[in-house]
Each structure stands twice: as C-alpha cells, then as structure tokens.
Design an enzyme around this catalytic site. Structure first.
Site, mmCIF file in Angstrom:
data_model
loop_
_atom_site.group_PDB
_atom_site.id
_atom_site.type_symbol
_atom_site.label_atom_id
_atom_site.label_comp_id
_atom_site.label_asym_id
_atom_site.label_seq_id
_atom_site.Cartn_x
_atom_site.Cartn_y
_atom_site.Cartn_z
ATOM 1 N N PHE A 11 0.820 -1.219 0.000
ATOM 2 C CA PHE A 11 0.000 0.000 0.000
ATOM 3 C C PHE A 11 0.858 1.275 0.000
ATOM 4 O O PHE A 11 0.997 1.951 -1.032
ATOM 5 C CB PHE A 11 -0.959 -0.085 1.191
ATOM 6 C CG PHE A 11 -1.661 1.183 1.543
ATOM 7 C CD1 PHE A 11 -2.306 1.939 0.565
ATOM 8 C CD2 PHE A 11 -1.704 1.618 2.853
ATOM 9 C CE1 PHE A 11 -2.968 3.117 0.897
ATOM 10 C CE2 PHE A 11 -2.359 2.791 3.196
ATOM 11 C CZ PHE A 11 -2.983 3.543 2.215
ATOM 12 N N ILE A 12 1.458 1.613 1.134
ATOM 13 C CA ILE A 12 2.184 2.896 1.216
ATOM 14 C C ILE A 12 3.407 2.865 0.295
ATOM 15 O O ILE A 12 3.682 3.819 -0.429
ATOM 16 C CB ILE A 12 2.622 3.221 2.665
ATOM 17 C CG1 ILE A 12 1.432 3.179 3.635
ATOM 18 C CG2 ILE A 12 3.286 4.593 2.723
ATOM 19 C CD1 ILE A 12 1.803 3.416 5.090
ATOM 20 N N ALA A 71 6.713 -5.096 5.760
ATOM 21 C CA ALA A 71 6.385 -5.543 7.118
ATOM 22 C C ALA A 71 5.110 -6.362 7.051
ATOM 23 O O ALA A 71 4.426 -6.380 6.029
ATOM 24 C CB ALA A 71 6.148 -4.335 8.031
ATOM 25 N N TYR A 134 3.258 -6.337 17.522
ATOM 26 C CA TYR A 134 3.547 -5.515 16.331
ATOM 27 C C TYR A 134 4.267 -4.223 16.755
ATOM 28 O O TYR A 134 5.318 -3.874 16.219
ATOM 29 C CB TYR A 134 2.235 -5.189 15.602
ATOM 30 C CG TYR A 134 2.359 -4.147 14.522
ATOM 31 C CD1 TYR A 134 2.984 -4.435 13.319
ATOM 32 C CD2 TYR A 134 1.835 -2.859 14.707
ATOM 33 C CE1 TYR A 134 3.095 -3.471 12.313
ATOM 34 C CE2 TYR A 134 1.939 -1.896 13.709
ATOM 35 C CZ TYR A 134 2.572 -2.208 12.517
ATOM 36 O OH TYR A 134 2.680 -1.253 11.535
ATOM 37 N N LYS A 138 8.147 -2.916 16.028
ATOM 38 C CA LYS A 138 8.515 -1.613 15.449
ATOM 39 C C LYS A 138 9.498 -0.884 16.382
ATOM 40 O O LYS A 138 10.460 -0.269 15.920
ATOM 41 C CB LYS A 138 7.264 -0.757 15.223
ATOM 42 C CG LYS A 138 6.398 -1.236 14.069
ATOM 43 C CD LYS A 138 7.109 -1.083 12.747
ATOM 44 C CE LYS A 138 6.251 -1.497 11.570
ATOM 45 N NZ LYS A 138 7.010 -1.560 10.312
ATOM 46 N N ASN A 163 -2.690 5.939 11.349
ATOM 47 C CA ASN A 163 -3.388 5.109 10.361
ATOM 48 C C ASN A 163 -3.387 5.807 9.009
ATOM 49 O O ASN A 163 -3.884 6.929 8.902
ATOM 50 C CB ASN A 163 -4.840 4.899 10.790
ATOM 51 C CG ASN A 163 -4.946 3.883 11.888
ATOM 52 O OD1 ASN A 163 -3.961 3.586 12.560
ATOM 53 N ND2 ASN A 163 -6.115 3.324 12.069
ATOM 54 N N ASP A 262 -5.457 -3.961 19.771
ATOM 55 C CA ASP A 262 -4.639 -2.794 19.502
ATOM 56 C C ASP A 262 -4.704 -1.845 20.697
ATOM 57 O O ASP A 262 -5.459 -2.069 21.628
ATOM 58 C CB ASP A 262 -5.268 -2.140 18.260
ATOM 59 C CG ASP A 262 -4.290 -1.285 17.517
ATOM 60 O OD1 ASP A 262 -3.208 -1.043 18.057
ATOM 61 O OD2 ASP A 262 -4.639 -0.852 16.412
#
Ligand code: NAD
Length: 302
Positions: A11-12, A71, A134, A138, A163, A262
């Site tokens: 995506f990014i 990732a 997660y 990071k 996000n 989360d």
C-alpha cells in the site's frame, strides 16, 4: 540517485515508489509479494522479488538510500510472525545497509510504539510502551536503526505513522468495514466497543511527509531521528464505521463485538515534523477517510 523501496508492491510503499519515479529517481522495489501485488509496482521501477527474512535477499541489488516499508502490518498476527517479518527482516535490511555502504535508511515505524499513551497528542520523546507485539517489533526496529546509526554510520530516519488510508489499502479497520458492507449492507460488526480513537491520514499526504522529512534529514547532521506522521484530529472506530457507511450510501445497524488487540487510543503530535520539514496535513481525519473510501470503491469496482 538509486533508491530502494522494500515493500514497494504494498500500500504505502507503492505510492512512495510512484512519487519517487515521478521525481526522476532510479527505483528498485524489493518485495516477496506475500500481500503486495505486482500490479501495484510502477512499471518504471525494477521489481526484485525476494524475502527479507532470507539473509541473502539482496544478491545483485545496490542503492544509495533505502526506504524500508516491508512488514506484516496485521496487529493481530501471531507474535512469532511479527518477530520474523518485522524484527528479523529489519535486521537483515540494516545489516545489508552496513555491509554495502548505504548512507541512509528511512524506516516505516508506527504510532503503536507508544502503546496507550497518557499524553495526547503524543510527542516523540514519550516513552515507547507498546501494547502489541507488532508495536514491540517496530520499537525493536527503531532501537536497531538508532544503534546502526551510532555504531556504523548508517543514518536512520524512523517515521511513526498514524493510520494511513487510500487506494490500494488492503488491511485495517476501514478496509474491513468497506468489504463487510459490500457483502452485507444491513449490519456491521466493529472490533472492541467502537470508542477506540485514532487519527487518519491520506496516503498522498503520508508520502509527501515522508519525502519532506527525508530531504530535511539529509540536510541535518544527526545520525538518527524519529518523527511522528499523523493528523491533527482523531476519530473513533464508530465514527469511521459511520463515515464508510455514509460514503457507500448504506445505513447498517452497527454492533460492537470481540476484543480489540490494539491500543485504545492514539493521537500523535506533529509539531516536530512541522517545525523541521514544514509539513502539516491538509485533510482532516474525516475527509481522509471519506476520500479513501471513494477511491477504494472506484478501485474495487473497476
Ligand atoms: P502492506 O502490507 O500494504 O505492504 C507491506 C509490503 O511488504 C507488502 O507488499 C508485502 O508483500 C511486503 N512484505 C511483507 N513481508 C515481506 C518480507 N519478509 N520480504 C519482502 N517483502 C515483504 O503495508 P502498508 O500498509 O503499506 O505498510 C507499509 C509500512 O508502513 C509497514 O512497515 C507498516 O508496518 C507501516 N505502517 C503502516 C500503517 C498503515 O496505516 N498502513 C501505519 C503505521 C505504519
């Protein structure tokens, strides 16, 4: 200048590749295509299909700068998956950077490194107290980056993204809501009680922030720098569900269910990147979500 983008089929990463190609850089993408897609990769970039968990992933690859965006971004994945995809892979990227003399690594970190921060908007010097593996992976990646910068002169810029939403997104709450509502527009189940609050940034703005921060980082002498990249407002999960439904023109019964794995809330201060690189988001969180939903619907229906 030769730029390597890991995760450039995702995506990014793929949006970043598009911008770098547009600006005339020679771009190499490294991706194992586990979730990324070949069609996301700009035809003017060279795609090297390899798995970063493999220490020999870089055979035949060279670059001046690395944007490490590969990732497993699924917060709910198994802990070992996070260790392998997000810690081992980052170590292998840094180790290759050290051995091959790469000068700069830009590392895609995350707002999840702060966990359930008690200060909001959260500044970069807030302690790293992740509440997911997660987020821990990071944070571990950031510590490794900072250490490689100190020990071996591989300068590193860690960008802690909130996000990010937009076309080609294939994970996270917004995408999940959109897919569920396409199947069953009458009802929508959200994770947790729906009051978890986050900020949302359109991918075009995230890429702009990334490039501005990187250019500024190349000008300043610091070996390591961490910057937040987020929005200046926030939305609850229920707000996001409502916005997705609004853009889709449906009126589902929204049910809260299941446990959320989360952090409850995250809202980043963007003062540091704003002062350093002159970047501030232009779209609000709500407008970023609305625009992303419209773009994703168009993409999925084409
Ligand atoms: P994505 O899943 O769309 O892209 C990740 C890419 O990495 C995929 O193309 C995948 O095939 C590739 N990949 C995964 N494991 C690999 C491996 N072992 N070897 C080679 N390639 C591998 O994710 P994204 O949303 O584009 O996220 C990009 C980066 O930004 C990630 O590091 C993510 O943790 C971080 N981030 C994303 C967000 C967000 O909201 N999307 C927020 C904060 C941080």
């Amino acid at each position: 200048m030769k730029v390597l983008v890991t995760g450039g089929a995702g995506f990014i990463g793929s949006h970043l590749v598009d911008r770098l190609v547009e600006e005339g850089y020679e771009v190499i993408v490294v991706d194992n295509l586990s979730t990324g897609r070949r069609e996301n990769v700009n035809p003017q970039a060279w795609l090297h299909v390899a798995d970063l968990k493999d220490p020999d992933w870089a055979v035949g690859v060279s670059a001046d700068v690395v944007f490490h965006f590969a990732a497993n971004p699924e917060v709910r994945a198994e802990p070992r998956v996070h260790f392998e995809e997000n810690v081992v892979a980052t170590f292998n990227v840094l180790e290759w950077a050290r051995v091959s003399g790469v000068k700069t690594v830009v590392f895609a970190s995350s707002s999840t490194v702060y966990g359930d921060a008690r200060v909001m908007p959260t500044p970069e010097d807030y302690p790293l107290e992740p509440v997911s593996v997660y987020g821990a992976a990071k944070a571990a990646g950031e510590v490794m980056c900072a250490t490689y910068a100190r020990l071996y002169g591989v300068r590193c810029l860690a960008l802690r993204y909130a996000n990010v939403v937009g076309p080609r997104l294939r994970h996270g709450a917004l995408y999940d809501f959109l897919m569920k509502l396409r199947k069953k527009p009458e009802e929508l189940e959200v994770l947790g009680d729906g009051t978890q609050r986050k900020s949302y940034l359109h991918v075009e703005e995230a890429v702009e922030a990334t490039l501005r921060a990187w250019r500024k980082f190349e000008e300043v002498g610091e070996p390591y720098l961490a910057l937040n990249v987020g929005n200046v407002d926030s939305l609850t999960v229920l707000d996001v569900a409502g916005l997705v439904a609004e853009v889709m023109g449906v009126a589902p019964v929204i049910k809260a269910g299941g446990a959320s794995s989360d952090c409850r809330s995250s809202y980043l201060s963007v003062e540091k990147i704003s002062k350093l690189a002159g970047w501030r988001p232009r779209l609000s969180s709500a407008d970023s979500v609305r625009r992303a939903v419209r773009e994703l619907l168009e993409e999925l229906e084409s």
